[in-house]
Write a protein that holds these residues in place. Structure first.
Motif, short mmCIF file in Angstrom:
data_model
loop_
_atom_site.label_atom_id
_atom_site.label_comp_id
_atom_site.label_asym_id
_atom_site.label_seq_id
_atom_site.Cartn_x
_atom_site.Cartn_y
_atom_site.Cartn_z
N GLU A 151 0.92 -1.17 0.05
CA GLU A 151 0.11 0.09 -0.08
C GLU A 151 1.03 1.44 -0.10
N SER A 152 0.38 2.31 -0.46
CA SER A 152 0.88 3.70 -0.43
C SER A 152 -0.12 4.91 0.07
N GLU A 153 0.10 5.94 0.33
CA GLU A 153 -0.84 6.94 0.94
C GLU A 153 -0.83 8.33 0.01
N ARG A 154 -0.35 8.20 -1.17
CA ARG A 154 -0.28 9.22 -1.87
C ARG A 154 -1.60 10.11 -1.85
N VAL A 155 -2.82 9.64 -1.89
CA VAL A 155 -3.91 10.45 -2.02
C VAL A 155 -4.28 10.82 -0.69
N SER A 156 -3.94 10.11 0.31
CA SER A 156 -4.48 10.39 1.77
C SER A 156 -3.61 12.00 1.83
N ALA A 157 -2.43 11.87 1.48
CA ALA A 157 -1.63 12.94 1.74
C ALA A 157 -2.03 14.34 1.15
N GLU A 158 -2.61 14.07 -0.03
CA GLU A 158 -3.40 15.17 -0.75
C GLU A 158 -4.59 15.67 0.00
N LEU A 159 -5.41 14.98 0.60
CA LEU A 159 -6.59 15.04 1.28
C LEU A 159 -6.16 15.87 2.51
N THR A 160 -5.18 15.30 3.27
CA THR A 160 -4.85 16.12 4.38
C THR A 160 -4.35 17.47 3.95
N ALA A 161 -3.62 17.87 2.96
CA ALA A 161 -3.09 18.97 2.45
C ALA A 161 -4.43 19.77 2.32
N PHE A 208 -7.26 8.57 9.98
CA PHE A 208 -7.78 7.34 9.43
C PHE A 208 -7.29 7.25 8.09
N THR A 209 -6.31 6.67 7.81
CA THR A 209 -5.44 6.58 6.77
C THR A 209 -6.15 5.97 5.55
N PHE A 263 -17.86 4.57 15.54
CA PHE A 263 -16.85 3.37 16.19
C PHE A 263 -15.68 3.42 15.54
N GLU A 264 -15.38 3.77 14.26
CA GLU A 264 -14.01 4.09 13.80
C GLU A 264 -13.07 5.07 14.55
N GLU A 265 -13.95 6.19 15.01
CA GLU A 265 -13.09 7.03 15.60
C GLU A 265 -12.66 6.55 17.15
#
Lengths: 338, 338
Positions: free
Chosen positions: A85-95, A103-104, A169-171
């Protein structure tokens, strides 16, 4: 035209598993491993209480965990999500300041969420969307959500200032690691929900129903809370066999002990069996499988009238897990047939 | 309390640019480059005709192209999308059989689409979502969609079997490279749409309005088709200056010539100027900037009553593009002021 010499076609036996996420996926792999040796049809009915809308996408953690495990696409080192797995999109969403930074959403995993969301928005129900996603992987198992309705598990907790809050629940699970004062679980909208037709049929028609060693409160428990699931189990043609999710008083994985404490259930093999209940006492279980270290509990439960057996319950690999499934099936058929 | 010795605060001059995608982004960079030297406020109003819903996500190709260019985040080698892009999610979508395999969604780009979609689904209009996305990048430019309504550009084409079909602009442009028999463009739902309040105000209130050298049919043309845009240009306080999107009869970039042919516009600097029309003849333009190779056309248009100038129009870098913007501004102020 009926043939006068027709012989009955032997029907394949069917097994339906009720399962949570990662542990449920591991158990489902073992059942499939057994099924390939014994020519069984396997259906896995999965908890949807953890499902959530996140940044406009429908995320189904347990369905995905089970699907990835059965697809050999799961990350076995990390223990969750997709391998590689990688997390390139998640980094964009955070930005962009969107979503839950704790919640990755992995890139490969997001492919599943986006595809599912597109299907749901195009009119598929979750059962159909799950089947379409699963079709990619050739799982050799039918994967079903327990319900097509949205029934998120919410958790009543204390904020740091002592006031009450109700969070998803996930939180609670991922962000707070279940380590904040907790008062209870709520299945939002459950009164308007129902078991899916496919899940109900799979439970009622199976030769054996297995409860995976998943969390008895927030995985199996939330499934049991969906209207129609208990009824389907009560009306099941085959025996219902539970597999203890604790070994020697410790959860196989996850935080079953914490969840049990919140709802006042003793987090032991015996305590959880009593929580599910024996069929002859109005409960769910025809039989109950415990680990060898809990053999004393097994004997005690057996004296109380529940058929039990003690076997190794560590799901170390597919062979070991298939042995568990084999023992559970045998025990169930004994319980009903004998 | 008014001071008896107060001097008027000099107000910053404002420039509003109407722009399409990649070429519009390049032009906007030049205008910003000039604005930083001359202390101008820059607003870019962007075409939304290419926007589409794809796998449940709202994709706005032109807004994103302009945003990425202004953010220094665009891929200048490939000419579109984000620099350093990857396509892991797209590969997953294709594996699930979802989406358009010929329409690649990069991972970084998907971050924008997911964030935008989440904002829209939470109730933001496109103007607000665009502002929230742009806020990440500190563009030094106000970015506005021309409308908050969905007005997709559809294209009437022939199928291989000769029957008519109506497809989304992006399918025509990206999948078919505009190289199939084409009969016309349709702005679906345009009769119920209107220019956004922010875009209308930016056009009406600007000291100068510039039409970027974007496609006169499917970029500037679709913006002009949105009710309220022509009215805002007609009522604009400042002059409207167009920059020719063809140099010596060839498009600066994209397929302006193909699009012009479809709608019967001559794809030359003079032909496109006549298509927009001079204000005194009921058209849009106060002035028109052409490339030096089109100086003859400029002279001809000037004789017809449109103020023109011929300067180098190749947007080779920000300095060259800023020079174009400077010439356009000067020409516009001459046209109105003189």
């Amino acid at each position: 035209m009926a043939s006068s010499t027709s012989t009955p076609v032997p029907t394949r036996r069917s097994v339906t598993v009720l399962a949570g996420g990662v542990g449920g996926g591991r158990f489902a792999r073992g059942v499939r491993h057994l099924a390939r040796q014994q020519d069984l049809d396997v259906t896995v009915v999965v908890n949807t209480g953890d499902d959530l809308w996140l940044t406009g996408l429908r995320v189904c953690p347990d369905l995905d965990s089970v699907m990835y495990a059965l697809a050999d696409a799961n990350d076995t080192e990390r223990g969750w999500g997709r391998a590689g797995e990688s997390e390139r999109v998640s980094a964009e969403l955070t930005a962009y300041g969107v979503g839950w930074p704790w919640f990755t959403l992995g890139d490969l995993d997001l492919g599943t969420h986006i595809a599912r969301t597109a299907m749901l928005r195009d009119g598929d129900d979750l059962t159909r969307a799950t089947a379409r996603l699963a079709a990619r992987w050739a799982l050799d198992v039918t994967l079903l959500p327990v319900t097509d309705d949205e029934v998120p598990t919410l958790v009543d907790v204390d904020r740091p200032d002592g006031t009450r809050d109700r969070i998803h629940f996930e939180e609670w699970w991922v962000r707070h690691r279940a380590a904040i004062p907790t008062h209870g679980f709520v299945q939002q909208g459950v009164e308007r929900a129902s078991v899916s037709a496919a899940a109900a049929a799979a439970i009622r028609g199976a030769d054996v129903v297995l409860l995976a060693p998943s969390n008895p409160v927030v995985s199996i428990g939330t499934m049991l809370g969906v209207p129609g699931v208990r009824e389907a189990l009560a009306a099941a043609r085959g025996p219902v066999v539970g597999v203890a999710p604790v070994i020697g008083g410790r959860p196989v994985r996850g935080m079953a002990d914490v969840c049990c404490a919140v709802v006042g259930v003793e987090a032991t093999a015996a305590g959880i069996a009593r929580h599910y209940g024996a069929r002859r006492d109005g409960g769910l279980l025809d039989a109950w499988l415990v680990d060898e270290v809990d053999a004393d509990s097994a004997a005690e439960l057996q004296r109380d009238g529940l058929r039990t057996r003690a076997v190794p319950l560590w799901m170390t690999d597919d062979d070991a897990t298939a042995d568990m499934a084999r023992a559970a099936l045998a025990l169930g058929l004994e319980a009903r047939g004998a």
